[in-house]
Design a protein around this motif. Structure first.
Motif, PDB file in Angstrom:
ATOM      1  N   ALA A  40     115.561   9.567  51.889  1.00 10.15           N
ATOM      2  CA  ALA A  40     115.508   7.946  52.412  1.00 10.15           C
ATOM      3  C   ALA A  40     117.059   7.733  53.396  1.00 10.15           C
ATOM      4  CB  ALA A  40     115.721   7.230  51.624  1.00 10.15           C
ATOM      5  N   ASN A  41     118.167   8.223  52.773  1.00 13.05           N
ATOM      6  CA  ASN A  41     119.524   8.451  53.567  1.00 13.05           C
ATOM      7  C   ASN A  41     119.871   8.930  54.883  1.00 13.05           C
ATOM      8  OD1 ASN A  41     120.649   7.481  51.217  1.00 13.05           O
ATOM      9  ND2 ASN A  41     120.548   9.177  50.168  1.00 13.05           N
ATOM     10  N   ILE A  42     118.441  10.340  55.055  1.00 14.77           N
ATOM     11  CA  ILE A  42     118.377  10.752  56.092  1.00 14.77           C
ATOM     12  C   ILE A  42     117.272  10.074  57.619  1.00 14.77           C
ATOM     13  CG2 ILE A  42     117.443  13.088  57.691  1.00 14.77           C
ATOM     14  CD1 ILE A  42     117.574  14.254  55.236  1.00 14.77           C
ATOM     15  N   PHE A  43     116.674   9.878  57.311  1.00 14.45           N
ATOM     16  CA  PHE A  43     115.850   9.088  58.008  1.00 14.45           C
ATOM     17  C   PHE A  43     115.623   7.600  58.067  1.00 14.45           C
ATOM     18  CE2 PHE A  43     114.006  13.400  56.604  1.00 14.45           C
ATOM     19  CZ  PHE A  43     114.470  13.942  57.971  1.00 14.45           C
ATOM     20  N   GLU A  44     116.465   6.666  59.009  1.00 14.72           N
ATOM     21  CA  GLU A  44     116.092   5.334  58.986  1.00 14.72           C
ATOM     22  C   GLU A  44     114.472   5.120  59.586  1.00 14.72           C
ATOM     23  OE1 GLU A  44     118.174   2.482  61.864  1.00 14.72           O
ATOM     24  OE2 GLU A  44     120.071   4.610  61.681  1.00 14.72           O
ATOM     25  N   ALA A  45     114.130   6.061  59.825  1.00 21.83           N
ATOM     26  CA  ALA A  45     112.711   5.189  60.110  1.00 21.83           C
ATOM     27  C   ALA A  45     111.599   6.543  60.232  1.00 21.83           C
ATOM     28  CB  ALA A  45     112.485   5.129  62.140  1.00 21.83           C
ATOM     29  N   LEU A  46     111.225   6.694  58.445  1.00 16.77           N
ATOM     30  CA  LEU A  46     110.732   7.799  58.604  1.00 16.77           C
ATOM     31  C   LEU A  46     109.101   7.790  59.072  1.00 16.77           C
ATOM     32  CD1 LEU A  46     110.005  10.770  57.188  1.00 16.77           C
ATOM     33  CD2 LEU A  46     108.894   8.629  55.045  1.00 16.77           C
ATOM     34  N   VAL A  47     108.868   6.757  59.354  1.00 14.15           N
ATOM     35  CA  VAL A  47     106.650   6.998  59.981  1.00 14.15           C
ATOM     36  C   VAL A  47     106.937   7.494  60.895  1.00 14.15           C
ATOM     37  CG1 VAL A  47     104.922   5.556  60.255  1.00 14.15           C
ATOM     38  CG2 VAL A  47     106.310   5.550  58.343  1.00 14.15           C
ATOM     39  N   GLY A  48     108.401   6.500  61.778  1.00 11.41           N
ATOM     40  CA  GLY A  48     108.384   6.766  63.684  1.00 11.41           C
ATOM     41  C   GLY A  48     108.536   8.330  63.659  1.00 11.41           C
ATOM     42  N   THR A  49     109.256   9.376  62.447  1.00 13.50           N
ATOM     43  CA  THR A  49     109.545  10.308  62.695  1.00 13.50           C
ATOM     44  C   THR A  49     107.940  11.172  62.521  1.00 13.50           C
ATOM     45  OG1 THR A  49     111.655   9.989  62.182  1.00 13.50           O
ATOM     46  CG2 THR A  49     110.767  12.913  61.780  1.00 13.50           C
ATOM     47  N   LEU A  50     107.222  10.929  61.152  1.00 12.85           N
ATOM     48  CA  LEU A  50     106.445  11.482  61.136  1.00 12.85           C
ATOM     49  C   LEU A  50     105.590  11.125  62.782  1.00 12.85           C
ATOM     50  CD1 LEU A  50     105.540  10.793  57.332  1.00 12.85           C
ATOM     51  CD2 LEU A  50     106.234  12.866  58.119  1.00 12.85           C
ATOM     52  N   LYS A  51     105.544   9.847  63.093  1.00 16.09           N
ATOM     53  CA  LYS A  51     103.964   9.779  64.388  1.00 16.09           C
ATOM     54  C   LYS A  51     104.711  11.238  65.217  1.00 16.09           C
ATOM     55  CE  LYS A  51     102.265   6.297  65.229  1.00 16.09           C
ATOM     56  NZ  LYS A  51     101.979   4.793  65.595  1.00 16.09           N
ATOM     57  N   ALA A  52     106.096  10.955  65.587  1.00 17.11           N
ATOM     58  CA  ALA A  52     107.020  11.958  66.531  1.00 17.11           C
ATOM     59  C   ALA A  52     106.665  13.288  66.780  1.00 17.11           C
ATOM     60  CB  ALA A  52     107.652  11.265  66.988  1.00 17.11           C
ATOM     61  N   ALA A  53     106.750  13.750  64.758  1.00 18.88           N
ATOM     62  CA  ALA A  53     106.466  15.156  64.420  1.00 18.88           C
ATOM     63  C   ALA A  53     105.073  15.358  64.667  1.00 18.88           C
ATOM     64  CB  ALA A  53     106.850  15.399  63.232  1.00 18.88           C
ATOM     65  N   LYS A  54     103.797  14.496  64.633  1.00 19.93           N
ATOM     66  CA  LYS A  54     102.736  14.398  64.849  1.00 19.93           C
ATOM     67  C   LYS A  54     102.255  14.835  66.009  1.00 19.93           C
ATOM     68  CE  LYS A  54      97.792  13.010  63.408  1.00 19.93           C
ATOM     69  NZ  LYS A  54      97.781  11.748  62.304  1.00 19.93           N
ATOM     70  N   LYS A  55     102.350  14.151  67.067  1.00 21.48           N
ATOM     71  CA  LYS A  55     102.327  14.196  68.335  1.00 21.48           C
ATOM     72  C   LYS A  55     102.567  15.434  69.047  1.00 21.48           C
ATOM     73  CE  LYS A  55     102.985  11.181  72.659  1.00 21.48           C
ATOM     74  NZ  LYS A  55     103.931   9.984  72.806  1.00 21.48           N
ATOM     75  N   LYS A  56     103.712  16.045  69.022  1.00 21.31           N
ATOM     76  CA  LYS A  56     104.453  17.236  69.195  1.00 21.31           C
ATOM     77  C   LYS A  56     104.118  18.293  68.555  1.00 21.31           C
ATOM     78  CE  LYS A  56     109.655  15.666  69.938  1.00 21.31           C
ATOM     79  NZ  LYS A  56     110.189  16.868  71.197  1.00 21.31           N
ATOM     80  N   LYS A  57     102.468  17.854  67.804  1.00 23.81           N
ATOM     81  CA  LYS A  57     101.881  19.399  66.985  1.00 23.81           C
ATOM     82  C   LYS A  57     102.701  20.207  65.835  1.00 23.81           C
ATOM     83  CE  LYS A  57      97.922  18.754  70.241  1.00 23.81           C
ATOM     84  NZ  LYS A  57      97.538  17.603  70.165  1.00 23.81           N
ATOM     85  N   VAL A  58     103.189  19.237  64.873  1.00 28.72           N
ATOM     86  CA  VAL A  58     105.004  20.098  64.453  1.00 28.72           C
ATOM     87  C   VAL A  58     104.345  20.381  63.050  1.00 28.72           C
ATOM     88  CG1 VAL A  58     106.886  19.881  63.111  1.00 28.72           C
ATOM     89  CG2 VAL A  58     106.565  20.112  65.361  1.00 28.72           C
ATOM     90  N   LEU A  59     103.355  19.100  62.983  1.00 31.93           N
ATOM     91  CA  LEU A  59     102.997  18.577  61.566  1.00 31.93           C
ATOM     92  C   LEU A  59     101.302  17.676  61.705  1.00 31.93           C
ATOM     93  CD1 LEU A  59     103.616  15.403  60.855  1.00 31.93           C
ATOM     94  CD2 LEU A  59     105.372  16.209  60.071  1.00 31.93           C
ATOM     95  N   THR A  60     100.930  17.248  60.751  1.00 33.47           N
ATOM     96  CA  THR A  60      99.468  16.770  60.495  1.00 33.47           C
ATOM     97  C   THR A  60      99.182  15.900  60.026  1.00 33.47           C
ATOM     98  OG1 THR A  60      96.272  16.639  61.081  1.00 33.47           O
ATOM     99  CG2 THR A  60      98.284  18.698  60.148  1.00 33.47           C
ATOM    100  N   PHE A  61      98.643  14.612  59.585  1.00 34.31           N
ATOM    101  CA  PHE A  61      97.565  13.722  58.817  1.00 34.31           C
ATOM    102  C   PHE A  61      97.153  13.246  58.995  1.00 34.31           C
ATOM    103  CE2 PHE A  61     102.017  11.956  60.145  1.00 34.31           C
ATOM    104  CZ  PHE A  61     101.140  10.743  60.861  1.00 34.31           C
ATOM    105  N   GLN A  62      96.134  13.103  57.877  1.00 30.73           N
ATOM    106  CA  GLN A  62      94.932  12.465  58.072  1.00 30.73           C
ATOM    107  C   GLN A  62      94.497  10.369  58.267  1.00 30.73           C
ATOM    108  OE1 GLN A  62      91.874  14.224  58.638  1.00 30.73           O
ATOM    109  NE2 GLN A  62      93.571  15.965  58.484  1.00 30.73           N
ATOM    110  N   SER A  63      95.236  10.502  58.889  1.00 32.21           N
ATOM    111  CA  SER A  63      95.901   8.406  58.957  1.00 32.21           C
ATOM    112  C   SER A  63      96.335   7.843  60.640  1.00 32.21           C
ATOM    113  CB  SER A  63      96.553   8.211  57.977  1.00 32.21           C
ATOM    114  OG  SER A  63      97.147   7.012  58.113  1.00 32.21           O
ATOM    115  N   GLU A  64      96.651   6.990  60.635  1.00 41.49           N
ATOM    116  CA  GLU A  64      96.450   6.863  62.298  1.00 41.49           C
ATOM    117  C   GLU A  64      98.425   6.445  61.924  1.00 41.49           C
ATOM    118  OE1 GLU A  64      96.984   6.845  66.245  1.00 41.49           O
ATOM    119  OE2 GLU A  64      95.458   7.454  64.406  1.00 41.49           O
ATOM    120  N   LEU A  65      97.894   5.631  60.539  1.00 40.13           N
ATOM    121  CA  LEU A  65      99.686   4.280  60.680  1.00 40.13           C
ATOM    122  C   LEU A  65      99.578   5.028  58.920  1.00 40.13           C
ATOM    123  CD1 LEU A  65     102.211   2.794  61.181  1.00 40.13           C
ATOM    124  CD2 LEU A  65     100.858   0.973  60.169  1.00 40.13           C
ATOM    125  N   LEU A  66     101.144   5.445  58.421  1.00 37.88           N
ATOM    126  CA  LEU A  66     101.326   5.935  57.168  1.00 37.88           C
ATOM    127  C   LEU A  66     101.962   4.786  56.273  1.00 37.88           C
ATOM    128  CD1 LEU A  66     101.649   8.870  57.294  1.00 37.88           C
ATOM    129  CD2 LEU A  66      99.814   8.215  56.063  1.00 37.88           C
TER     130      LEU A  66
END
Length: 81
Positions: A40-66
């Protein structure tokens, strides 16, 4: 904000909070990540960072939006350690 830097920090936090799944990949539940004080202290927009990482194929998750609460049990799986 440097997206690559944010994604790198996210990978470190997933490694810290997660555990190895049956395939040997590091995995963490979205709720664990979202509710962690350090994240919570590191990431201002955790969901946005997760989406960017998914787009870069660094990670994956089974939902369009968390969304917190609704998707707390969704696994976030690292594809690149």
């Amino acid at each position: 904000m440097n997206v690559s830097h944010e994604v790198g920090l996210l990978v470190e936090e997933i490694q810290r909070l997660g555990s190895k799944n049956a395939d040997g990949q590091t995995s963490v539940k979205f709720g664990v990540l979202f509710n962690d004080d350090r994240c919570a202290n590191i990431f201002e927009a955790l969901v946005g960072t997760l989406k960017a990482a998914k787009k870069k194929k660094v990670l994956t998750f089974q939902s369009e939006l968390l969304l917190q609460g609704v998707h707390d049990n969704v696994d976030i799986i690292l594809l690149q350690e």
